[in-house]
Design a protein around this motif. Structure first.
Motif, PDB file in Angstrom:
ATOM      1  N   THR A 694      24.063  77.063  36.081  1.00  0.00           N
ATOM      2  CA  THR A 694      23.973  77.909  37.399  1.00  0.00           C
ATOM      3  C   THR A 694      25.245  78.601  37.810  1.00  0.00           C
ATOM      4  N   MET A 695      25.964  79.602  37.993  1.00  0.00           N
ATOM      5  CA  MET A 695      26.887  79.949  38.802  1.00  0.00           C
ATOM      6  C   MET A 695      26.866  81.074  39.248  1.00  0.00           C
ATOM      7  N   GLU A 696      27.658  81.787  40.482  1.00  0.00           N
ATOM      8  CA  GLU A 696      27.494  82.800  40.126  1.00  0.00           C
ATOM      9  C   GLU A 696      28.870  83.545  40.002  1.00  0.00           C
ATOM     10  N   VAL A 697      29.028  84.519  39.253  1.00  0.00           N
ATOM     11  CA  VAL A 697      30.012  85.543  39.057  1.00  0.00           C
ATOM     12  C   VAL A 697      30.034  86.854  39.717  1.00  0.00           C
ATOM     13  N   VAL A 698      31.253  87.088  40.276  1.00  0.00           N
ATOM     14  CA  VAL A 698      32.009  87.977  40.947  1.00  0.00           C
ATOM     15  C   VAL A 698      32.133  89.156  40.376  1.00  0.00           C
ATOM     16  N   PHE A 699      32.085  90.500  40.873  1.00  0.00           N
ATOM     17  CA  PHE A 699      32.681  91.109  39.939  1.00  0.00           C
ATOM     18  C   PHE A 699      33.780  92.542  40.809  1.00  0.00           C
ATOM     19  N   THR A 700      34.196  92.887  40.244  1.00  0.00           N
ATOM     20  CA  THR A 700      35.534  93.468  41.433  1.00  0.00           C
ATOM     21  C   THR A 700      35.570  94.913  41.288  1.00  0.00           C
ATOM     22  N   VAL A 701      35.698  96.290  41.990  1.00  0.00           N
ATOM     23  CA  VAL A 701      36.558  97.168  40.900  1.00  0.00           C
ATOM     24  C   VAL A 701      38.166  97.335  41.537  1.00  0.00           C
ATOM     25  N   LEU A 702      38.869  97.642  40.156  1.00  0.00           N
ATOM     26  CA  LEU A 702      40.097  97.474  39.979  1.00  0.00           C
ATOM     27  C   LEU A 702      40.805  99.816  40.212  1.00  0.00           C
ATOM     28  N   GLU A 703      40.038 100.230  40.853  1.00  0.00           N
ATOM     29  CA  GLU A 703      39.683 101.766  40.533  1.00  0.00           C
ATOM     30  C   GLU A 703      39.216 102.376  41.447  1.00  0.00           C
ATOM     31  N   ASP A 704      40.160 103.278  42.281  1.00  0.00           N
ATOM     32  CA  ASP A 704      38.646 104.266  43.043  1.00  0.00           C
ATOM     33  C   ASP A 704      38.047 105.619  41.801  1.00  0.00           C
ATOM     34  N   ASN A 705      36.323 105.335  42.536  1.00  0.00           N
ATOM     35  CA  ASN A 705      35.582 106.381  41.314  1.00  0.00           C
ATOM     36  C   ASN A 705      35.981 107.649  41.719  1.00  0.00           C
ATOM     37  N   THR A 706      36.713 108.415  41.038  1.00  0.00           N
ATOM     38  CA  THR A 706      37.139 110.331  41.441  1.00  0.00           C
ATOM     39  C   THR A 706      36.624 110.730  40.500  1.00  0.00           C
ATOM     40  N   THR A 707      35.843 110.537  39.304  1.00  0.00           N
ATOM     41  CA  THR A 707      35.608 111.257  38.230  1.00  0.00           C
ATOM     42  C   THR A 707      33.510 112.370  38.957  1.00  0.00           C
ATOM     43  N   GLY A 708      33.243 112.157  39.619  1.00  0.00           N
ATOM     44  CA  GLY A 708      32.400 112.811  40.712  1.00  0.00           C
ATOM     45  C   GLY A 708      31.041 112.070  39.860  1.00  0.00           C
ATOM     46  N   GLU A 709      31.239 111.347  38.267  1.00  0.00           N
ATOM     47  CA  GLU A 709      30.307 110.895  38.096  1.00  0.00           C
ATOM     48  C   GLU A 709      29.968 109.390  38.387  1.00  0.00           C
ATOM     49  N   GLU A 710      28.505 109.174  37.666  1.00  0.00           N
ATOM     50  CA  GLU A 710      28.791 107.739  37.630  1.00  0.00           C
ATOM     51  C   GLU A 710      29.408 107.483  36.299  1.00  0.00           C
ATOM     52  N   LYS A 711      30.070 105.458  36.886  1.00  0.00           N
ATOM     53  CA  LYS A 711      30.570 104.547  35.180  1.00  0.00           C
ATOM     54  C   LYS A 711      29.369 103.605  34.839  1.00  0.00           C
ATOM     55  N   SER A 712      29.291 103.331  34.427  1.00  0.00           N
ATOM     56  CA  SER A 712      29.052 102.215  33.240  1.00  0.00           C
ATOM     57  C   SER A 712      29.135 101.169  32.319  1.00  0.00           C
ATOM     58  N   THR A 713      29.042  99.967  32.755  1.00  0.00           N
ATOM     59  CA  THR A 713      29.135  98.981  31.349  1.00  0.00           C
ATOM     60  C   THR A 713      28.725  98.183  31.512  1.00  0.00           C
ATOM     61  N   SER A 714      28.921  96.666  30.521  1.00  0.00           N
ATOM     62  CA  SER A 714      27.863  96.314  30.734  1.00  0.00           C
ATOM     63  C   SER A 714      28.771  94.608  30.556  1.00  0.00           C
ATOM     64  N   PHE A 715      28.150  93.088  30.410  1.00  0.00           N
ATOM     65  CA  PHE A 715      28.395  91.702  30.678  1.00  0.00           C
ATOM     66  C   PHE A 715      27.605  91.222  29.888  1.00  0.00           C
ATOM     67  N   THR A 716      27.784  90.262  28.646  1.00  0.00           N
ATOM     68  CA  THR A 716      26.940  89.729  28.044  1.00  0.00           C
ATOM     69  C   THR A 716      26.952  88.275  28.465  1.00  0.00           C
ATOM     70  N   VAL A 717      26.084  88.012  28.476  1.00  0.00           N
ATOM     71  CA  VAL A 717      26.684  86.026  28.569  1.00  0.00           C
ATOM     72  C   VAL A 717      25.994  84.868  26.950  1.00  0.00           C
ATOM     73  N   SER A 718      26.444  84.306  27.367  1.00  0.00           N
ATOM     74  CA  SER A 718      25.466  84.253  26.210  1.00  0.00           C
ATOM     75  C   SER A 718      26.483  82.365  25.578  1.00  0.00           C
ATOM     76  N   ASN A 719      25.525  81.710  25.007  1.00  0.00           N
ATOM     77  CA  ASN A 719      25.728  81.078  23.741  1.00  0.00           C
ATOM     78  C   ASN A 719      25.411  80.831  22.517  1.00  0.00           C
ATOM     79  N   GLU A 720      26.033  79.566  21.812  1.00  0.00           N
ATOM     80  CA  GLU A 720      25.742  80.139  20.046  1.00  0.00           C
ATOM     81  C   GLU A 720      24.134  80.851  19.685  1.00  0.00           C
ATOM     82  N   ASN A 721      23.331  80.500  21.131  1.00  0.00           N
ATOM     83  CA  ASN A 721      21.461  80.445  20.431  1.00  0.00           C
ATOM     84  C   ASN A 721      21.070  81.162  21.369  1.00  0.00           C
ATOM     85  N   ILE A 722      22.371  82.346  22.664  1.00  0.00           N
ATOM     86  CA  ILE A 722      20.949  83.174  23.305  1.00  0.00           C
ATOM     87  C   ILE A 722      22.827  83.661  24.206  1.00  0.00           C
ATOM     88  N   SER A 723      22.177  85.391  24.265  1.00  0.00           N
ATOM     89  CA  SER A 723      22.121  85.991  24.566  1.00  0.00           C
ATOM     90  C   SER A 723      21.244  86.722  25.523  1.00  0.00           C
TER      91      SER A 723
END
Length: 818
Positions: A694-723
């Motif tokens: 168990t560990m803490e992951v810190v996600f940091t924004v690299l640029e201001d969101n000036t698009t006027g709409e939401e952005k989204s992305t996904s991160f996957t944590v996995s090993n050989e059998n679980i994701s």
């Protein structure tokens, strides 16, 4: 011994306990079951409600078992209690009594509970019935009226010359009722108890002079059938220990011991609280418990309870049952291990016609008729009623509180009284030793007895009090090496000593007293000759001498095992092999319920196949040990660890992050394995790309969101059998406030003891969920305003609080329970 000898003729009757009406099972209680959690289940997750109140309860909060919440709702669980708490035994503390509303679905409830790995078993609770005789008491003409035949038969007069009973030994009669104020009993008020039950508090114990007596509103002390039935326990008490040499009434085998009387019946006579009565008696000093009741149903909970008492040195005596002519079925508690099961014998040395026999009994005791069921009296003792059965035959009994009964119910207390004498003579005797001596000294049954008890006979009070024995094994092997050592066990009834000890041996104790002793014998030098070195030791006790053959071998003994540490994954049926290298006999000691070993005994070199019997669902790695034990104290310890099943998960499936550059959010990966992190986009980065556990992951924004709409992305944590995937949403512009900021949600105090407050500055809190460090949901709250969270019933440690607001934002707070 000066006693008024009451000479009467016999007329017998049947005593039946009146059972309250049952809707579904005549033998079992409606709406109540026993449930046993597996031994690995944490005890701190089964805590008593209001355990610090001045009037303690045995009640367990239903919400302590979130994984059972739905099933509890389905069957309408009313109350949960701990029925047995004696010695704070961990097995008993994991047994719960569950009271529920859906009586007709008891089998479904039990089957549903058994589907949970946390549950070892669930079972119905049977009614106990008094072991009284069938209703056919009189056959033929009464000839004679010797009402002390049962005492003469066991040689009581001779036994009393050796021991009359010590007041330091308490013998408890747990029965329907016990009239402790009977002139021939006079039981102290602190030793008289009534057991009752209510759903809120559980089992209650009331003491006093009349606590154990039949309720006067139900039973009058006149000569009538109801009062005669209510006299069962009082009759048993007199057979254990009616006072001797008091110029009143009868004599008893244990007249000098201290009696305890426990009322286990409802007002109407139903036996409901027998084993809680046993528990009270033992907690208050009983060394012997007489149980003239039973059922035909084996109950694992009661077997466990009996074993706990047996292990603590309590002598448990029970009637073998009166169904000898009804198929001789199983009978409990008499057949639980550690309980002395007592059959009934007549004065002609034949088992009583009603008595159960064969493997159902360990020993017999007088409980029937002086000669047969047709001709002679039964057993006279104290009663709550005025004489009812015998008054018409013996006018001297009219208006007295004595009467005759027969049954294994009567045989049991006679044997229990003798056990009291044995402990009065030697209070160190163990339950095994008491039972063993009763059986070894028993007098044989008549050869014409139509039933037997596997070669065992009926009790002999004089013989058991004069019993002499010296027991030990006859051969001891030692390795060739110097200082090789082993033990012998000596069981002796008197002082003993060992002679003829050669110079090449050391004996730890060459003299000893009565009891059970462990003696260490070691070789002072190596045996380097081609032959074994041998000697004969004499173990002497008075006129008894036993020989011990000691052999020092001409070779060295060895015992090894490989591997000595095994780690399994969390799954069921993981397997491994252990190789044993040895030149001696060995045995395997396995204390874990979740490990299976294919053999427990062996000789020489061999292999063991072991496997896990269940998946590990406890949220922590569990450990156990296997001990490979040989002679000369040679042993190998094998440690086995089973990890919890592999898991990886995010503490949430999605999160929001503010739109400005350098805004960040921290999300925990909950895991017990190595993992890697992938995914993301150019506008966001994670501080880790791999981790362990168990560990803490810190996600940091690299640029201001000036698009006027939401952005989204996904991160996957996995090993050989679980994701597992985390969705990250960046808010659409800088004007949207971040509810995830620390200023908007307050949790205090933190660390927390019993209560904490969760407060929102701007939003309404809809749900609060508490998770433990493994991610298991502990509790869910649905507040209507600033919430006071009750955390009294959770264990100490670190937890995560997931707070959901009305705009579907989720906020996590770490809390420490101290």
């Amino acid at each position: 011994m000066t006693k008024i000898r009451l000479v009467i003729c016999i007329l017998c009757t049947c005593i039946f306990s009146s059972l309250s009406a049952q809707s579904f099972y005549s033998d079992f209680r409606d709406g109540m079951i026993y449930v046993k959690f597996v031994d690995e289940f944490p005890l701190d997750k089964i805590s008593i409600v209001n355990k610090n109140d001045t009037k303690p309860t045995t009640r367990i909060a239903k919400d302590q078992f979130p994984f059972l919440e739905k099933i509890f709702q389905k069957y309408g669980v009313i109350a949960i209690h701990r029925p047995f708490t004696i010695y704070e035994n961990p097995k008993l503390l994991r047994i719960l009594q569950i009271e529920f509303a859906e009586d007709s679905k008891i089998e479904d409830f039990i089957n549903d509970l058994k589907s949970f790995e946390e549950i070892e078993y669930a079972e119905k609770i049977p009614f106990e019935r008094l072991c009284s005789p069938p209703n056919d008491p009189l056959y033929g003409t009464v000839n004679g009226g010797d009402m002390k035949w049962h005492l003469d038969m066991i040689k009581a007069d001779s036994a009393w010359k050796i021991q009359t009973g010590s007041p330091n030994i308490k013998v408890a009669i747990v029965d329907n009722y016990v009239w402790g104020n009977h002139p021939d009993l006079q039981i102290d008020s602190v030793n008289l108890c009534q057991v009752t039950y209510d759903s809120y508090a559980g089992y209650n114990y009331t003491l006093g002079n009349t606590a154990a007596s039949p309720p006067s509103s139900y039973y009058t002390q006149s000569s009538n059938n109801n009062a005669y039935k209510a006299s069962h326990g009082t009759h048993c008490a007199g057979l254990v220990g009616a006072k001797n040499d008091n110029n009143i009434g009868i004599a008893s085998i244990g007249g000098g011991v201290t009696l305890m009387g426990v009322r286990a019946a409802s007002d109407g006579g139903t036996l409901l609280y027998t084993y809680q009565g046993v528990q009270w008696a033992v907690e208050n000093g009983a060394r012997v418990v007489s149980m003239s009741f039973g059922s035909n149903h084996h109950i694992q909970t009661i077997e466990t309870f009996m074993k706990v008492l047996y292990d603590a040195g309590i002598i448990l005596v029970a009637s073998a049952g009166n169904q000898g002519e009804e198929g001789n079925p199983e009978h409990y508690p008499s057949e639980y291990p550690g309980v002395i099961s007592v059959a009934s014998v007549n004065g002609d040395k034949k088992l009583s016609y009603f008595s159960q026999y064969g493997i159902r009994a360990d020993v017999a005791s007088p409980g029937g008729f002086i000669k047969s069921r047709a001709t002679y009296p039964n057993v006279l003792s104290t009663t709550y009623c005025q004489a009812y059965i015998l008054k018409s035959r013996y006018t001297s009994l009219q208006n007295t509180f004595y009467d005759g009964m027969q049954g294994t119910s009567m045989a049991c207390p006679v044997a229990a009284g003798l056990c009291g004498l044995m402990l009065s003579q030697d209070s160190t005797l163990s339950p095994d030793e008491v039972k063993r001596r009763l059986m070894l000294t028993a007098q044989p049954l008549h050869s014409a007895s139509s039933t037997t008890i596997n070669g065992n006979g009926y009790i002999d009070a004089y013989a058991v009090l004069t019993f002499k024995e010296l027991e030990l094994k006859d051969t001891l092997l030692l390795s060739a090496a110097s200082q090789s050592i082993d033990t012998i066990k000596i069981r002796a009834t008197h002082d003993w000593h060992i002679s003829n000890i050669p110079s090449w041996l050391t004996v730890s104790d060459s003299v000893g007293s009565k009891g059970y002793h462990t003696i260490y014998i070691s070789a002072n030098e190596s045996n380097t000759s081609e032959n074994h070195r041998e000697t004969i030791l004499d173990v002497n006790m008075g006129d008894i001498t036993k020989k011990l053959h000691v052999i020092q071998l001409n070779y060295e003994l060895y015992l090894t095992a490989s591997p000595t540490f095994i780690r399994f994954s969390g799954k069921r049926d993981n397997a491994d092999t252990i190789l044993i290298s040895s030149n001696m006999d060995w045995k395997i000691i396995n204390s874990a319920t979740w490990i299976n070993v294919d053999k427990t005994l062996g000789n020489g070199s061999d292999s063991l196949f072991i496997n896990t019997k269940s998946a590990n669902s406890w949220g922590y790695n569990r450990l156990c040990s296997l001990l490979v034990s040989g002679i000369n104290f040679m042993e190998e310890l094998i440690i086995i660890e089973q990890r919890i099943p592999d898991f990886i998960r995010w503490e949430t499936t999605s999160t929001q992050i503010d739109p400005a550059k350098d805004d960040n959010v921290a999300i925990r990966v909950l895991s017990n394995v190595n993992w890697t992190l992938t995914g993301g986009d150019s506008w966001i980065e994670a501080n880790l790309n791999a981790g362990t556990d168990t560990m803490e992951v810190v996600f940091t924004v690299l640029e201001d969101n000036t698009t006027g709409e939401e952005k989204s992305t996904s991160f996957t944590v996995s090993n050989e059998n679980i994701s597992k995937t985390l969705l990250v949403i960046q808010k659409q512009d800088l004007s949207i406030s971040s509810l995830s900021s620390a200023e908007d949600i307050f949790v205090y105090p933190n660390p927390v003891s019993d209560y904490c407050i969760v407060q929102s500055k701007d939003s309404k809190i809809e749900t609060i969920k508490i998770f433990d460090f493994t991610g298991r949901l502990v509790h869910t709250y649905h507040p209507t305003q600033d919430e006071i969270i009750d955390l009294k019933n959770i264990s100490k440690g670190m937890y995560f609080m997931l707070i959901t607001t009305n705009n579907q934002n989720t906020i996590y707070r770490k809390i420490i329970k101290q």
